[in-house]
Design an enzyme around this catalytic site. Structure first.
Site, PDB file in Angstrom:
ATOM      1  N   GLY A  15       0.853  -1.205   0.000  1.00 14.77           N
ATOM      2  CA  GLY A  15       0.000   0.000   0.000  1.00 14.77           C
ATOM      3  C   GLY A  15       0.881   1.246   0.000  1.00 14.77           C
ATOM      4  O   GLY A  15       1.849   1.332   0.752  1.00 14.77           O
ATOM      5  N   ARG A  76       1.182  -5.122  -5.471  1.00 11.52           N
ATOM      6  CA  ARG A  76       1.461  -6.334  -4.688  1.00 11.52           C
ATOM      7  C   ARG A  76       1.679  -7.438  -5.711  1.00 11.52           C
ATOM      8  O   ARG A  76       0.954  -7.517  -6.692  1.00 11.52           O
ATOM      9  CB  ARG A  76       0.279  -6.622  -3.760  1.00 11.52           C
ATOM     10  CG  ARG A  76       0.080  -5.516  -2.697  1.00 11.52           C
ATOM     11  CD  ARG A  76      -1.049  -5.849  -1.735  1.00 11.52           C
ATOM     12  NE  ARG A  76      -1.129  -4.886  -0.634  1.00 11.52           N
ATOM     13  CZ  ARG A  76      -1.915  -3.812  -0.642  1.00 11.52           C
ATOM     14  NH1 ARG A  76      -2.656  -3.564  -1.690  1.00 11.52           N
ATOM     15  NH2 ARG A  76      -1.959  -2.976   0.395  1.00 11.52           N
ATOM     16  N   ASP A 107       6.231  -5.063   6.041  1.00 10.37           N
ATOM     17  CA  ASP A 107       7.060  -6.235   6.334  1.00 10.37           C
ATOM     18  C   ASP A 107       6.903  -7.324   5.286  1.00 10.37           C
ATOM     19  O   ASP A 107       7.818  -8.117   5.067  1.00 10.37           O
ATOM     20  CB  ASP A 107       6.834  -6.777   7.755  1.00 10.37           C
ATOM     21  CG  ASP A 107       5.408  -6.733   8.215  1.00 10.37           C
ATOM     22  OD1 ASP A 107       4.523  -6.592   7.335  1.00 10.37           O
ATOM     23  OD2 ASP A 107       5.165  -6.814   9.417  1.00 10.37           O
ATOM     24  N   THR A 136       4.210   2.547   5.769  1.00 10.66           N
ATOM     25  CA  THR A 136       2.789   2.171   5.744  1.00 10.66           C
ATOM     26  C   THR A 136       2.056   3.097   6.711  1.00 10.66           C
ATOM     27  O   THR A 136       2.570   3.438   7.767  1.00 10.66           O
ATOM     28  CB  THR A 136       2.545   0.711   6.178  1.00 10.66           C
ATOM     29  OG1 THR A 136       1.128   0.527   6.392  1.00 10.66           O
ATOM     30  CG2 THR A 136       3.275   0.336   7.457  1.00 10.66           C
ATOM     31  N   ASP A 138      -0.240   2.316   8.497  1.00  7.23           N
ATOM     32  CA  ASP A 138      -0.751   1.546   9.646  1.00  7.23           C
ATOM     33  C   ASP A 138       0.141   1.624  10.869  1.00  7.23           C
ATOM     34  O   ASP A 138      -0.299   1.289  11.974  1.00  7.23           O
ATOM     35  CB  ASP A 138      -0.903   0.069   9.259  1.00  7.23           C
ATOM     36  CG  ASP A 138      -1.793  -0.103   8.043  1.00  7.23           C
ATOM     37  OD1 ASP A 138      -1.663  -1.136   7.348  1.00  7.23           O
ATOM     38  OD2 ASP A 138      -2.590   0.803   7.759  1.00  7.23           O
ATOM     39  N   ASP A 140       2.303  -0.431  11.748  1.00  3.85           N
ATOM     40  CA  ASP A 140       2.167  -1.771  12.381  1.00  3.85           C
ATOM     41  C   ASP A 140       3.358  -2.674  12.081  1.00  3.85           C
ATOM     42  O   ASP A 140       3.235  -3.892  12.078  1.00  3.85           O
ATOM     43  CB  ASP A 140       0.882  -2.446  11.882  1.00  3.85           C
ATOM     44  CG  ASP A 140       0.908  -2.691  10.373  1.00  3.85           C
ATOM     45  OD1 ASP A 140       0.051  -3.447   9.876  1.00  3.85           O
ATOM     46  OD2 ASP A 140       1.790  -2.117   9.699  1.00  3.85           O
ATOM     47  N   ARG A 182      -5.523  -1.664   8.815  1.00  5.75           N
ATOM     48  CA  ARG A 182      -5.489  -3.102   8.532  1.00  5.75           C
ATOM     49  C   ARG A 182      -5.845  -3.865   9.806  1.00  5.75           C
ATOM     50  O   ARG A 182      -6.925  -3.652  10.354  1.00  5.75           O
ATOM     51  CB  ARG A 182      -4.142  -3.536   7.955  1.00  5.75           C
ATOM     52  CG  ARG A 182      -4.204  -4.885   7.214  1.00  5.75           C
ATOM     53  CD  ARG A 182      -2.854  -5.292   6.636  1.00  5.75           C
ATOM     54  NE  ARG A 182      -2.462  -4.463   5.509  1.00  5.75           N
ATOM     55  CZ  ARG A 182      -2.853  -4.697   4.251  1.00  5.75           C
ATOM     56  NH1 ARG A 182      -3.637  -5.710   3.997  1.00  5.75           N
ATOM     57  NH2 ARG A 182      -2.441  -3.928   3.265  1.00  5.75           N
TER      58      ARG A 182
HETATM   59  O1  F6P Z   1      -1.710  -1.159   4.656  1.00  5.69           O
HETATM   60  C1  F6P Z   1      -2.196   0.102   4.298  1.00  5.69           C
HETATM   61  C2  F6P Z   1      -3.677   0.012   4.021  1.00  5.69           C
HETATM   62  O2  F6P Z   1      -4.166   1.284   3.719  1.00  5.69           O
HETATM   63  C3  F6P Z   1      -4.484  -0.564   5.165  1.00  5.69           C
HETATM   64  O3  F6P Z   1      -4.712   0.371   6.202  1.00  5.69           O
HETATM   65  C4  F6P Z   1      -5.738  -0.964   4.429  1.00  5.69           C
HETATM   66  O4  F6P Z   1      -6.486  -1.946   5.118  1.00  5.69           O
HETATM   67  C5  F6P Z   1      -5.165  -1.528   3.130  1.00  5.69           C
HETATM   68  O5  F6P Z   1      -3.931  -0.848   2.913  1.00  5.69           O
HETATM   69  C6  F6P Z   1      -6.047  -1.316   1.928  1.00  5.69           C
HETATM   70  O6  F6P Z   1      -5.422  -2.024   0.869  1.00  5.69           O
HETATM   71  P1  F6P Z   1      -5.778  -1.656  -0.659  1.00  5.69           P
HETATM   72  O7  F6P Z   1      -5.177  -0.321  -0.954  1.00  5.69           O
HETATM   73  O8  F6P Z   1      -5.136  -2.762  -1.447  1.00  5.69           O
HETATM   74  O9  F6P Z   1      -7.268  -1.625  -0.763  1.00  5.69           O
END
Ligand code: F6P
Length: 337
Positions: A15, A76, A107, A136, A138, A140, A182
């Protein structure tokens, strides 16, 4: 053993996060300053698999420090999680003559980087050193106190919730706001404290809905408040469900807002730009001092480099003590037992 570094690849993966561009800029500028060539790999690890790259010099990264998102794009990559996929990536590394890769992401990105470095060593490619930079919203990542993007995302969420509070106050309503994060509640708790939320729901804390949400809103009402702000981490449940339960239990008619991907955009804050710049610089300095296969992390405000394998095992304690602070500071604060 010293690894001579002449050319490095830099990529963003997972992300996106505000500040990634500042990190890319710092990696490129520091590399150029050290006489090292830099290649931008586009679209995360897919860029290596598909030979999707761009040569970068000092001027290539002008005027991006203040831009959200990532100029290298991100993605990804399922294919990269396979050995044949990584073999394709290594053939691109060989074609470009890469000695090292700086991977900016979460990670999962670091696990992929370590697998690539190990496959390089095992397949006769030789030394391909990898360095991770934690990015990120998050926050996290277990090995680093801070991850690039978190501060900007929190400021964005606070700005949105402040706007919501205006209209909730005018209509004397309850607002339920879902924030990202997340599976973690770092963003929700930080923002909850910053906006003075009536209640915050995080995945790290089992929720007794009656005692937590219903009672807190009742106590706030008894204290004279006629509008309520409930912040829900996406990992703790859906804001729509929480809104329905508040309606059922209290007869209120909540308004539900899912902030979603707005938290991922915007110009990075000063903290994210400065942290990303220091991390990008230290990533290249780690490589030039022979410290490959490491993660650049923050620890007590300092930038440190950690062995990547050890870093991937680390867990970050959740700051649950801050939850008590939230409860003490809001009108709905729990009775002292
Ligand atoms: O990891 C960053 C994040 O924004 C999370 O907070 C969220 O759940 C996820 O990515 C959303 O993923 P995507 O952008 O693939 O919808």
């Amino acid at each position: 053993m010293e690894h001579q570094i002449h050319r490095i690849g830099v990529l963003t993966s997972g992300g996106d996060a505000p500040g990634m561009n500042a990190a890319v800029r710092a990696v490129v500028r520091t590399a150029v300053d050290c006489g090292i060539e830099c290649v931008g790999i586009r679209r995360g690890w897919n860029g290596l698999i598909n030979s999707d790259f761009v040569q970068l010099d000092a001027s290539s990264v002008s005027h991006i420090i203040n831009k959200g998102g990532t100029v290298l794009y991100t993605a990804r990559s399922e294919e990269f999680m396979t050995e044949p996929g990584r073999a394709k990536a290594l053939s691109t590394c060989k074609l470009l003559g890469l000695d090292a890769i700086v991977a900016i992401g979460g990670d999962g990105t670091f696990r992929g980087a370590l697998a690539l470095s190990r496959q390089a060593a095992a397949s006769g490619y030789g030394s391909l050193q990898v360095v991770g930079i934690p990015a990120t919203i998050d926050n996290d990542i277990g090995c680093s106190h801070y991850t690039i993007g978190f501060d900007t995302a929190c400021n964005t969420a606070v700005e949105c919730i402040d706007k919501l509070r205006d209209t909730m106050q005018s209509h004397e309503r309850c607002s339920v706001v879902e924030v990202m994060g997340r599976h973690a509640g770092h963003l929700a708790l930080y923002v909850g404290i910053a906006v003075g939320a009536t209640a915050v729901l995080i995945p790290e804390r089992e929720v007794d809905f009656e005692a937590e949400i219903v009672e807190k809103i009742r106590r706030a009402r008894l204290a004279g408040t006629t509008h309520y702000m409930v912040v829900v981490a996406e990992g703790a449940g859906s804001a729509a469900d929480i809104g329905r339960r508040i309606h059922e239990e209290l007869g209120l008619d909540p308004r539900v807002t899912v902030l979603g991907h707005i938290q991922r955009g915007g110009s990075p804050s000063a903290r994210d730009r400065e942290t990303a710049s220091r991390m990008g610089y230290e990533a290249v300095m780690a490589l030039t001092s022979g410290k490959g296969n490491c993660v650049i992390a923050t620890k007590d405000g300092r930038i440190v480099d950690l062995d990547m394998e050890e870093a991937l095992q680390m867990k970050k304690p959740f700051p649950m003590e801050r939850y008590q602070i939230l409860e003490a500071l809001t009108l709905s604060g729990s009775k002292r037992d």
